[in-house]
Each structure stands twice: as structure tokens, then as C-alpha cells.
Design a protein around this motif. Structure first.
Motif, PDB file in Angstrom:
ATOM      1  N   ALA A   1      27.893  40.089  48.260  1.00  0.00           N
ATOM      2  CA  ALA A   1      28.438  39.306  47.143  1.00  0.00           C
ATOM      3  C   ALA A   1      29.922  39.614  46.986  1.00  0.00           C
ATOM      4  O   ALA A   1      30.369  40.735  47.268  1.00  0.00           O
ATOM      5  CB  ALA A   1      27.693  39.636  45.848  1.00  0.00           C
ATOM      6  N   VAL A   2      30.669  38.618  46.541  1.00  0.00           N
ATOM      7  CA  VAL A   2      32.101  38.795  46.290  1.00  0.00           C
ATOM      8  C   VAL A   2      32.398  38.212  44.910  1.00  0.00           C
ATOM      9  O   VAL A   2      32.037  37.074  44.612  1.00  0.00           O
ATOM     10  CB  VAL A   2      32.963  38.088  47.351  1.00  0.00           C
ATOM     11  N   LEU A   3      33.056  39.008  44.076  1.00  0.00           N
ATOM     12  CA  LEU A   3      33.469  38.591  42.737  1.00  0.00           C
ATOM     13  C   LEU A   3      34.985  38.487  42.713  1.00  0.00           C
ATOM     14  O   LEU A   3      35.674  39.437  43.079  1.00  0.00           O
ATOM     15  CB  LEU A   3      32.994  39.608  41.692  1.00  0.00           C
ATOM     16  N   MET A   4      35.488  37.335  42.309  1.00  0.00           N
ATOM     17  CA  MET A   4      36.920  37.142  42.122  1.00  0.00           C
ATOM     18  C   MET A   4      37.157  37.022  40.620  1.00  0.00           C
ATOM     19  O   MET A   4      36.510  36.205  39.950  1.00  0.00           O
ATOM     20  CB  MET A   4      37.392  35.863  42.814  1.00  0.00           C
ATOM     21  N   VAL A   5      38.062  37.833  40.091  1.00  0.00           N
ATOM     22  CA  VAL A   5      38.411  37.770  38.677  1.00  0.00           C
ATOM     23  C   VAL A   5      39.857  37.307  38.611  1.00  0.00           C
ATOM     24  O   VAL A   5      40.727  37.892  39.261  1.00  0.00           O
ATOM     25  CB  VAL A   5      38.230  39.134  37.980  1.00  0.00           C
ATOM     26  N   PHE A   6      40.104  36.248  37.847  1.00  0.00           N
ATOM     27  CA  PHE A   6      41.416  35.616  37.839  1.00  0.00           C
ATOM     28  C   PHE A   6      42.247  36.015  36.633  1.00  0.00           C
ATOM     29  O   PHE A   6      41.719  36.203  35.542  1.00  0.00           O
ATOM     30  CB  PHE A   6      41.252  34.091  37.866  1.00  0.00           C
ATOM     31  N   ASP A   7      43.537  36.117  36.835  1.00  0.00           N
ATOM     32  CA  ASP A   7      44.482  36.284  35.738  1.00  0.00           C
ATOM     33  C   ASP A   7      45.060  34.905  35.477  1.00  0.00           C
ATOM     34  O   ASP A   7      46.091  34.534  36.023  1.00  0.00           O
ATOM     35  CB  ASP A   7      45.587  37.275  36.096  1.00  0.00           C
ATOM     36  N   ASP A   8      44.361  34.134  34.653  1.00  0.00           N
ATOM     37  CA  ASP A   8      44.760  32.748  34.455  1.00  0.00           C
ATOM     38  C   ASP A   8      45.293  32.458  33.052  1.00  0.00           C
ATOM     39  O   ASP A   8      45.286  31.328  32.601  1.00  0.00           O
ATOM     40  CB  ASP A   8      43.628  31.799  34.821  1.00  0.00           C
ATOM     41  N   SER A   9      45.777  33.493  32.372  1.00  0.00           N
ATOM     42  CA  SER A   9      46.373  33.300  31.056  1.00  0.00           C
ATOM     43  C   SER A   9      47.723  34.008  30.995  1.00  0.00           C
ATOM     44  O   SER A   9      47.825  35.175  31.368  1.00  0.00           O
ATOM     45  CB  SER A   9      45.461  33.849  29.958  1.00  0.00           C
ATOM     46  N   ASP A  10      48.712  33.298  30.534  1.00  0.00           N
ATOM     47  CA  ASP A  10      50.032  33.905  30.355  1.00  0.00           C
ATOM     48  C   ASP A  10      50.193  34.497  28.962  1.00  0.00           C
ATOM     49  O   ASP A  10      51.180  35.168  28.684  1.00  0.00           O
ATOM     50  CB  ASP A  10      51.132  32.865  30.592  1.00  0.00           C
ATOM     51  N   GLN A  11      49.224  34.249  28.073  1.00  0.00           N
ATOM     52  CA  GLN A  11      49.337  34.705  26.690  1.00  0.00           C
ATOM     53  C   GLN A  11      48.351  35.804  26.305  1.00  0.00           C
ATOM     54  O   GLN A  11      48.614  36.579  25.400  1.00  0.00           O
ATOM     55  CB  GLN A  11      49.150  33.529  25.735  1.00  0.00           C
ATOM     56  N   PHE A  12      47.213  35.857  26.992  1.00  0.00           N
ATOM     57  CA  PHE A  12      46.164  36.788  26.599  1.00  0.00           C
ATOM     58  C   PHE A  12      45.667  37.577  27.802  1.00  0.00           C
ATOM     59  O   PHE A  12      45.879  37.186  28.946  1.00  0.00           O
ATOM     60  CB  PHE A  12      44.982  36.026  25.971  1.00  0.00           C
ATOM     61  N   GLU A  13      44.967  38.658  27.523  1.00  0.00           N
ATOM     62  CA  GLU A  13      44.376  39.445  28.588  1.00  0.00           C
ATOM     63  C   GLU A  13      43.324  38.616  29.311  1.00  0.00           C
ATOM     64  O   GLU A  13      42.574  37.878  28.688  1.00  0.00           O
ATOM     65  CB  GLU A  13      43.717  40.722  28.045  1.00  0.00           C
ATOM     66  N   SER A  14      43.278  38.754  30.636  1.00  0.00           N
ATOM     67  CA  SER A  14      42.268  38.057  31.436  1.00  0.00           C
ATOM     68  C   SER A  14      41.110  38.985  31.779  1.00  0.00           C
ATOM     69  O   SER A  14      39.967  38.566  31.831  1.00  0.00           O
ATOM     70  CB  SER A  14      42.885  37.516  32.719  1.00  0.00           C
ATOM     71  N   PHE A  15      41.431  40.262  32.048  1.00  0.00           N
ATOM     72  CA  PHE A  15      40.389  41.251  32.308  1.00  0.00           C
ATOM     73  C   PHE A  15      40.959  42.649  32.156  1.00  0.00           C
ATOM     74  O   PHE A  15      42.171  42.843  32.161  1.00  0.00           O
ATOM     75  CB  PHE A  15      39.741  41.065  33.686  1.00  0.00           C
ATOM     76  N   THR A  16      40.063  43.601  31.982  1.00  0.00           N
ATOM     77  CA  THR A  16      40.460  45.010  31.946  1.00  0.00           C
ATOM     78  C   THR A  16      39.546  45.781  32.892  1.00  0.00           C
ATOM     79  O   THR A  16      38.419  45.369  33.160  1.00  0.00           O
ATOM     80  CB  THR A  16      40.357  45.631  30.532  1.00  0.00           C
ATOM     81  N   ILE A  17      40.066  46.901  33.364  1.00  0.00           N
ATOM     82  CA  ILE A  17      39.301  47.823  34.192  1.00  0.00           C
ATOM     83  C   ILE A  17      39.413  49.189  33.527  1.00  0.00           C
ATOM     84  O   ILE A  17      40.522  49.658  33.269  1.00  0.00           O
ATOM     85  CB  ILE A  17      39.855  47.904  35.627  1.00  0.00           C
ATOM     86  N   GLU A  18      38.266  49.797  33.234  1.00  0.00           N
ATOM     87  CA  GLU A  18      38.261  51.126  32.633  1.00  0.00           C
ATOM     88  C   GLU A  18      37.577  52.102  33.577  1.00  0.00           C
ATOM     89  O   GLU A  18      36.523  51.801  34.139  1.00  0.00           O
ATOM     90  CB  GLU A  18      37.524  51.113  31.300  1.00  0.00           C
TER      91      GLU A  18
END
Length: 118
Positions: free
Chosen positions: A93-110
Motif C-alpha cells: 500500500a502507498v499513502l500520499m498526503v498532500f499539502d494542499d492549503s496555503d492557509q491551514f495545516e494539511s498534516f502533522t507528524i508526531e
């Protein structure tokens, strides 16, 4: 918003096994062992069993697409050229997470005390 730099070292995600999927209004959280979590606030795409990618907008209903990741382990994670992240799993499986917002957070990694905001 912040874009993930292509030089970001995500090797700490290798061999992390997915233990849970948490769904809330506005966020999908993928919880793994070793104190790792990935929170998705925007769109993502997933490919399982060699199928083509299906893109989702990150709504509550879209969480169903992530269920096959529970029990799977990450083989490799890396930043993409557009500031997002690609996560390859041992199942193929492959998961792609996009940064598609210039105003808000798209994702975080902890990871423990480390917090990466994209």
C-alpha cells in the motif's frame, strides 16, 4: 502552508506499525507504535493491492479508505517534491498526503516530542 522540505529525514517512520485509526470532524489520525501519529487535515490518496491511487478530501467518510492500514507497517516515508509525504507500507500500500492549503495545516507528524507541521 509550511510545505515539507525534500531534505526532511523521515527515517524514524520506518518499521512503525499502524495500531489505530481515529476519526474526528476535521482530522484523521493514524496512530502507530513507537509514539508515532500522523494527523491528516486535508486531502490524501491511497493505493492498495497494486491498484491505482484514489484521492480523498479528508472527510469523516474517507476514513474507511485507511482501514486496511491497521496492522500494516511502514517500509519507508519520504517528502514529495510538492511538499507532501509519501508513505510506503510493507503490504505494498502507498499513502500520499498532500499539502494542499496555503492557509491551514494539511498534516502533522508526531514522534515522541518531535512535531512536524505541514
Amino acid at each position: 502552508m509550511y510545505r515539507l522540505k525534500s531534505t526532511t529525514d523521515l527515517s524514524f517512520l520506518s518499521d512503525v506499525c499502524i495500531e489505530q485509526l481515529c476519526v474526528s470532524a476535521g482530522a484523521l489520525t493514524i496512530g502507530g507504535d513507537n509514539r508515532v501519529s500522523i494527523k491528516i487535515f486535508a486531502s490524501f490518496a491511497i493505493s492498495t493491492l497494486g491498484r491505482s491511487y484514489t484521492r480523498f478530501n479528508g472527510s469523516v467518510e474517507d476514513a474507511m479508505a485507511l482501514l486496511p492500514l491497521i496492522g500494516d507497517c511502514i517500509r519507508e516515508a519520504k517528502a514529495t517534491v510538492d511538499g507532501g509525504m509519501q508513505v510506503d507500507f510493507k503490504s505494498g500500500a502507498v499513502l500520499m498526503v498532500f499539502d494542499d492549503s496555503d492557509q491551514f495545516e494539511s498534516f502533522t507528524i508526531e514522534y515522541g516530542d518531535l512535531l512536524i507541521v505541514v
